[in-house]
Design an enzyme around this catalytic site. Sequence first.
Site, PDB file in Angstrom:
ATOM      1  N   GLY A   8       0.830  -1.202   0.000  1.00  0.00           N
ATOM      2  CA  GLY A   8       0.000   0.000   0.000  1.00  0.00           C
ATOM      3  C   GLY A   8       0.865   1.253   0.000  1.00  0.00           C
ATOM      4  N   VAL A  47      -2.213  -7.664  -3.388  1.00  0.00           N
ATOM      5  CA  VAL A  47      -1.777  -8.495  -2.251  1.00  0.00           C
ATOM      6  C   VAL A  47      -2.667  -9.721  -2.039  1.00  0.00           C
ATOM      7  CG1 VAL A  47      -0.578  -6.645  -1.010  1.00  0.00           C
ATOM      8  CG2 VAL A  47      -3.013  -7.085  -0.527  1.00  0.00           C
ATOM      9  N   SER A 125      -6.532  -1.337  12.563  1.00  0.00           N
ATOM     10  CA  SER A 125      -7.458  -0.192  12.579  1.00  0.00           C
ATOM     11  C   SER A 125      -7.960   0.043  13.987  1.00  0.00           C
ATOM     12  CB  SER A 125      -8.658  -0.485  11.666  1.00  0.00           C
ATOM     13  OG  SER A 125      -9.681   0.468  11.898  1.00  0.00           O
ATOM     14  N   TYR A 138     -14.853  -5.186   7.498  1.00  0.00           N
ATOM     15  CA  TYR A 138     -13.557  -4.527   7.728  1.00  0.00           C
ATOM     16  C   TYR A 138     -13.077  -4.741   9.169  1.00  0.00           C
ATOM     17  CZ  TYR A 138     -10.292  -0.511   7.899  1.00  0.00           C
ATOM     18  OH  TYR A 138      -9.199   0.312   8.055  1.00  0.00           O
ATOM     19  N   VAL A 139     -13.968  -4.542  10.129  1.00  0.00           N
ATOM     20  CA  VAL A 139     -13.590  -4.706  11.537  1.00  0.00           C
ATOM     21  C   VAL A 139     -13.209  -6.166  11.810  1.00  0.00           C
ATOM     22  CG1 VAL A 139     -14.358  -4.491  13.938  1.00  0.00           C
ATOM     23  CG2 VAL A 139     -15.021  -2.761  12.271  1.00  0.00           C
ATOM     24  N   LYS A 142      -9.683  -6.703  10.252  1.00  0.00           N
ATOM     25  CA  LYS A 142      -8.624  -6.007  10.992  1.00  0.00           C
ATOM     26  C   LYS A 142      -8.431  -6.611  12.389  1.00  0.00           C
ATOM     27  CE  LYS A 142      -7.347  -2.751   8.042  1.00  0.00           C
ATOM     28  NZ  LYS A 142      -5.972  -2.737   7.473  1.00  0.00           N
ATOM     29  N   ILE A 171      -6.655   9.203  10.400  1.00  0.00           N
ATOM     30  CA  ILE A 171      -5.421   9.685   9.771  1.00  0.00           C
ATOM     31  C   ILE A 171      -5.763  10.319   8.429  1.00  0.00           C
ATOM     32  CG2 ILE A 171      -3.114   9.039   8.984  1.00  0.00           C
ATOM     33  CD1 ILE A 171      -3.578   8.517  12.006  1.00  0.00           C
TER      34      ILE A 171
HETATM   35  P1  NAP Z   1      -5.192   4.685   1.178  1.00  0.00           P
HETATM   36  O1  NAP Z   1      -4.671   6.063   1.025  1.00  0.00           O
HETATM   37  O2  NAP Z   1      -6.412   4.266   0.421  1.00  0.00           O
HETATM   38  O3  NAP Z   1      -4.005   3.650   0.888  1.00  0.00           O
HETATM   39  C1  NAP Z   1      -4.226   2.268   0.793  1.00  0.00           C
HETATM   40  C2  NAP Z   1      -3.382   1.748  -0.351  1.00  0.00           C
HETATM   41  O4  NAP Z   1      -3.566   0.313  -0.432  1.00  0.00           O
HETATM   42  C3  NAP Z   1      -3.799   2.341  -1.710  1.00  0.00           C
HETATM   43  O5  NAP Z   1      -2.678   2.733  -2.458  1.00  0.00           O
HETATM   44  C4  NAP Z   1      -4.520   1.156  -2.362  1.00  0.00           C
HETATM   45  O6  NAP Z   1      -4.463   1.165  -3.769  1.00  0.00           O
HETATM   46  C5  NAP Z   1      -3.725  -0.002  -1.806  1.00  0.00           C
HETATM   47  N1  NAP Z   1      -4.437  -1.255  -1.983  1.00  0.00           N
HETATM   48  C6  NAP Z   1      -5.758  -1.504  -1.823  1.00  0.00           C
HETATM   49  N2  NAP Z   1      -6.047  -2.765  -2.135  1.00  0.00           N
HETATM   50  C7  NAP Z   1      -4.865  -3.349  -2.504  1.00  0.00           C
HETATM   51  C8  NAP Z   1      -4.522  -4.637  -2.970  1.00  0.00           C
HETATM   52  N3  NAP Z   1      -5.428  -5.588  -3.101  1.00  0.00           N
HETATM   53  N4  NAP Z   1      -3.223  -4.884  -3.263  1.00  0.00           N
HETATM   54  C9  NAP Z   1      -2.275  -3.924  -3.148  1.00  0.00           C
HETATM   55  N5  NAP Z   1      -2.551  -2.679  -2.714  1.00  0.00           N
HETATM   56  C10 NAP Z   1      -3.833  -2.393  -2.411  1.00  0.00           C
HETATM   57  O7  NAP Z   1      -5.572   4.406   2.702  1.00  0.00           O
HETATM   58  P2  NAP Z   1      -4.788   4.709   4.074  1.00  0.00           P
HETATM   59  O8  NAP Z   1      -5.702   5.519   4.889  1.00  0.00           O
HETATM   60  O9  NAP Z   1      -3.399   5.135   3.829  1.00  0.00           O
HETATM   61  O10 NAP Z   1      -4.788   3.233   4.696  1.00  0.00           O
HETATM   62  C11 NAP Z   1      -3.605   2.495   4.932  1.00  0.00           C
HETATM   63  C12 NAP Z   1      -3.932   1.394   5.923  1.00  0.00           C
HETATM   64  O11 NAP Z   1      -4.362   1.985   7.160  1.00  0.00           O
HETATM   65  C13 NAP Z   1      -5.085   0.509   5.461  1.00  0.00           C
HETATM   66  O12 NAP Z   1      -4.826  -0.824   5.831  1.00  0.00           O
HETATM   67  C14 NAP Z   1      -6.268   1.044   6.226  1.00  0.00           C
HETATM   68  O13 NAP Z   1      -7.268   0.070   6.399  1.00  0.00           O
HETATM   69  C15 NAP Z   1      -5.610   1.451   7.533  1.00  0.00           C
HETATM   70  N6  NAP Z   1      -6.343   2.446   8.313  1.00  0.00           N
HETATM   71  C16 NAP Z   1      -6.401   3.760   7.935  1.00  0.00           C
HETATM   72  C17 NAP Z   1      -7.093   4.668   8.737  1.00  0.00           C
HETATM   73  C18 NAP Z   1      -7.160   6.144   8.420  1.00  0.00           C
HETATM   74  O14 NAP Z   1      -7.671   6.902   9.253  1.00  0.00           O
HETATM   75  N7  NAP Z   1      -6.713   6.608   7.257  1.00  0.00           N
HETATM   76  C19 NAP Z   1      -7.734   4.240   9.891  1.00  0.00           C
HETATM   77  C20 NAP Z   1      -7.660   2.902  10.233  1.00  0.00           C
HETATM   78  C21 NAP Z   1      -6.961   2.016   9.442  1.00  0.00           C
HETATM   79  P3  NAP Z   1      -5.630   1.910  -4.628  1.00  0.00           P
HETATM   80  O15 NAP Z   1      -5.777   3.278  -4.045  1.00  0.00           O
HETATM   81  O16 NAP Z   1      -5.092   1.894  -6.019  1.00  0.00           O
HETATM   82  O17 NAP Z   1      -6.857   1.087  -4.432  1.00  0.00           O
END
Ligand code: NAP
Length: 235
Positions: A8, A47, A125, A138-139, A142, A171
């Site tokens: 990611g 992935v 998460s 999702y929950v 995670k 975030i």
């Molecule tokens: P993001 O900006 O959407 O980044 C997630 C990345 O993962 C994107 O580049 C996405 O690609 C990639 N991805 C999705 N499915 C994939 C796959 N099958 N294979 C390879 N790459 C894949 O989100 P983020 O907020 O940075 O999230 C990062 C992690 O933190 C995630 O696991 C998310 O669940 C977790 N998280 C985030 C928050 C928050 O507040 N932001 C809170 C709790 C948990 P595409 O964009 O091309 O689909």
Amino acid sequence: MKTAVVTGGASGIGLGVAQRLRDNGFHVATLDLNPPADDDFAYRADVTDPDQVNEAITSVRAALGPVTVLVNAAGLDGFKRFQNINFEEWKRVIDVNLHGVFHCVQAVLPDMLEAGWGRIVNISSSSTHSGQPFMSHYVSAKSAVNGLTKALALELGPSGITVNAVPPGFIDTPMLRKNEEARRLGGTVEDHIQRTPVRRVGTPADIAAACAFLISEDASYITGQILGVNGGRNT
Ligand code: NAP
């Protein structure tokens, strides 16, 4: 110089972690669905597909050497009332968030075992602390990642490998802004800042700092832990 893989790594938290680890002197390769064209060490891999993951890790190994640090940040969220989630949607969310971690750990583990040293950090998460309506798939995924983290920590500790999880909360990434735009947050990001004890939104750099610590030698006695980084929203 150690080699780290961040899944990611093209966006949000993964991008921030990759930058921080580069700053800290690691060789860093990223795996993502849409890797940036101008980064020689950004690999395309879904992935959920073990063949794509293995092919990418083989390329990383050939270019940068054995992979002894893995940060699993690729993730997919979803918002639907439980009774409206069909089984395909359920499986896709579990597949990306849980099985993706399985495939990536399996792919890099031989390098870590061979080195007798390794660091795995799983980005789960903050919704796993409290639950979250309309995100049951999702929950569930995670929460399983947190469980996997603890089980692997026990299993891999004797081999010099630590395994920890960082559950982020609120975030500022494309994922959060997409959800704000779709009115899924129950208010704007600004509204949420007022409900967050430290009175700001988190940044990818906040998560990257926690990952950098868990990957450092200072954290060699820390394994199987779930380190919440959420501005005090979950205590
Ligand atoms: P993001 O900006 O959407 O980044 C997630 C990345 O993962 C994107 O580049 C996405 O690609 C990639 N991805 C999705 N499915 C994939 C796959 N099958 N294979 C390879 N790459 C894949 O989100 P983020 O907020 O940075 O999230 C990062 C992690 O933190 C995630 O696991 C998310 O669940 C977790 N998280 C985030 C928050 C928050 O507040 N932001 C809170 C709790 C948990 P595409 O964009 O091309 O689909």
